[in-house]
Write an enzyme that holds these catalytic residues in place. Structure first.
Site, PDB file in Angstrom:
ATOM      1  N   HIS A   1      12.372  59.378  59.260  1.00  0.00           N
ATOM      2  CA  HIS A   1      11.306  59.080  58.779  1.00  0.00           C
ATOM      3  C   HIS A   1      10.097  58.905  59.296  1.00  0.00           C
ATOM      4  CE1 HIS A   1       9.584  59.576  54.324  1.00  0.00           C
ATOM      5  NE2 HIS A   1       8.564  59.111  54.923  1.00  0.00           N
TER       6      HIS A   1
ATOM      7  N   HIS B   1       6.362  60.502  60.832  1.00  0.00           N
ATOM      8  CA  HIS B   1       5.608  62.395  60.427  1.00  0.00           C
ATOM      9  C   HIS B   1       4.805  62.306  61.857  1.00  0.00           C
ATOM     10  CE1 HIS B   1       5.871  62.745  56.113  1.00  0.00           C
ATOM     11  NE2 HIS B   1       6.063  61.463  56.174  1.00  0.00           N
TER      12      HIS B   1
ATOM     13  N   HIS C   1      10.360  63.394  50.190  1.00  0.00           N
ATOM     14  CA  HIS C   1       9.866  61.961  49.073  1.00  0.00           C
ATOM     15  C   HIS C   1       9.458  62.094  47.248  1.00  0.00           C
ATOM     16  CE1 HIS C   1       7.715  62.645  53.413  1.00  0.00           C
ATOM     17  NE2 HIS C   1       7.463  61.637  53.308  1.00  0.00           N
TER      18      HIS C   1
ATOM     19  N   GLU D   1       8.022  56.912  45.625  1.00  0.00           N
ATOM     20  CA  GLU D   1       7.246  56.055  46.779  1.00  0.00           C
ATOM     21  C   GLU D   1       5.906  55.488  45.944  1.00  0.00           C
ATOM     22  OE1 GLU D   1       4.459  56.350  50.744  1.00  0.00           O
ATOM     23  OE2 GLU D   1       5.482  57.945  50.114  1.00  0.00           O
TER      24      GLU D   1
ATOM     25  N   HIS E   1      11.324  56.971  51.067  1.00  0.00           N
ATOM     26  CA  HIS E   1      10.712  55.978  50.273  1.00  0.00           C
ATOM     27  C   HIS E   1      11.869  55.624  49.625  1.00  0.00           C
ATOM     28  CE1 HIS E   1       7.489  56.215  52.536  1.00  0.00           C
ATOM     29  NE2 HIS E   1       7.113  57.070  52.011  1.00  0.00           N
TER      30      HIS E   1
ATOM     31  N   ASP F   1       7.181  55.637  59.417  1.00  0.00           N
ATOM     32  CA  ASP F   1       6.399  56.359  58.458  1.00  0.00           C
ATOM     33  C   ASP F   1       5.171  57.384  59.592  1.00  0.00           C
ATOM     34  OD1 ASP F   1       5.945  58.271  55.785  1.00  0.00           O
ATOM     35  OD2 ASP F   1       5.108  56.492  55.611  1.00  0.00           O
TER      36      ASP F   1
END
Length: 363
Positions: free
Chosen positions: A19, A21, A217, A220, A241, A299
């Site tokens: 995970h 980005h 997602h 979270e 998450h 992340d």
């Protein structure tokens, strides 16, 4: 968040990251270089000054965190050379962190400047479509793989506030499934559910129909109901998450029994305000005690001024993580990754060998 120093490396063995980005993992120097080449004015001229504009130092809100992307996304979006470069450099940076397999995610639409409505980041219309973006990222990742001897695959993100993009995203997942794209994701504001935005549901139904892997997602900052929707309606195979799942014990026990994978991001969850800033109270402590299936991930390391070593050292220092648990969670991450079975077996073999573990034979 201070830069990590080498003596804080608590798990200096091969790792898997699931995970992260791409647009949250760009080098500050690259942002400066591209801005200079393109003649785009920035609010700062040095790496240090620009870093101060971008990074979150203290726990904030998810909204404030998402606002950080506006500081630099207009610099790289719509630029072929920049998009290929950030993908290549991403692989180099992960290799330095000891990652041997990574799944990196991004929204192709957020990096495009044509065939996308609205055109993001106040760009003028150009000639780079979401399809072109995926092709460029694939090229950059492949070059990085060859140069740094790690395996990199990608996940394409739908955005909760842009349901009109979602069918386009699943189409790109299908088109590029043999060129490095392994899954679809849904990111953004969790208050926008799929009941109201049925295009997300339709895109995920198409993904299921065509055998495209799925992560979402959820949980979270949103309630457990978002996690339930991700798993039951969108048929997510992993949850991004998922911390708030613990507020619904019935759902949590059900997901534990299903061996659902949670993509946990410790540093991120503190700085976005998703979790209690006291790491000893982090949901992953419960996941660890319950022997849940989860990974540790960065992340958006650019915005958190972090790297994977920092997430690991934080888990070690505040959450009672041992080397054995780090091994276990990386094995779980490999088992839950979106590689084809043969490649997954090969990855697991590499980890077992590196960890000095006998590989159990499945009967």
């Amino acid at each position: 968040m201070a830069e990590i120093s080498s003596e804080q490396v608590v798990f200096n063995k091969p790792k898997v990251e699931l995970h992260v980005h791409l647009d949250g993992a760009i080098r500050v120097q690259t942002i400066l270089d591209v801005a200079k080449r393109r003649g785009i004015p920035l609010p700062a001229n040095t790496v240090e000054e620009m870093r101060q504009k971008i990074i979150l130092e203290e726990p904030a809100t998810l909204t404030k965190f998402l606002g950080k992307f506006a500081e630099y996304m207009h610099v790289v979006a719509g630029d072929k050379e920049a998009i290929r470069r950030i993908a290549y450099e991403f692989v180099e940076d992960k290799a330095k962190e000891g990652v041997i397999y990574v799944e990196v995610r991004y929204s192709p639409h957020f990096l495009a400047n044509t065939k996308v409505d609205p055109i993001p980041w106040d760009q003028k219309e150009g000639d780079l479509s979401p399809d072109d973006v995926v092709h460029l990222v694939n090229e950059g990742l492949k070059e990085g793989e060859r140069a740094f001897n790690i395996k990199a695959r990608s996940i394409l993100c739908c955005m909760r506030h842009m349901p009109s993009w979602s069918m386009d995203v699943v189409t790109l997942c299908k088109k590029y499934r043999h060129e490095g794209v392994v899954a679809i994701d849904l990111a953004g504001d969790e208050s926008l559910n799929c009941e109201a935005n049925s295009q997300h549901r339709r895109a995920y139904e198409e993904a299921v129909r065509c055998g495209v892997h799925r992560t979402v997602h959820a949980g979270e900052v949103g309630p457990p109901s978002v996690v339930r929707e991700a798993v039951e309606v969108l048929k997510a195979e992993r949850v991004g998450h998922g911390y708030r799942t613990l507020e619904d014990q019935e759902l949590y026990k059900k997901l534990l029994a299903q061996n659902m994978h949670f993509e946990v991001c410790p540093i991120s969850s503190k700085l976005t305000g998703a979790c209690d800033p006291d790491f000893t109270k982090h949901p992953v402590v419960t996941f660890r005690k319950d022997k849940a299936n989860y990974s540790l991930n960065t992340d958006d390391p650019l915005i958190f001024n972090s790297d994977l070593h920092l997430d690991y050292s934080t888990a070690h220092r505040y959450m009672g993580f041992t080397e054995e648990e780090f091994k276990r969670l990386n094995i779980s991450s490999a088992e839950s990754c979106f590689l084809p079975e043969e490649e997954k077996k090969e990855l697991l073999g590499r980890l077992h060998e590196a960890y000095g573990m006998m590989q159990s034979t499945a009967f």
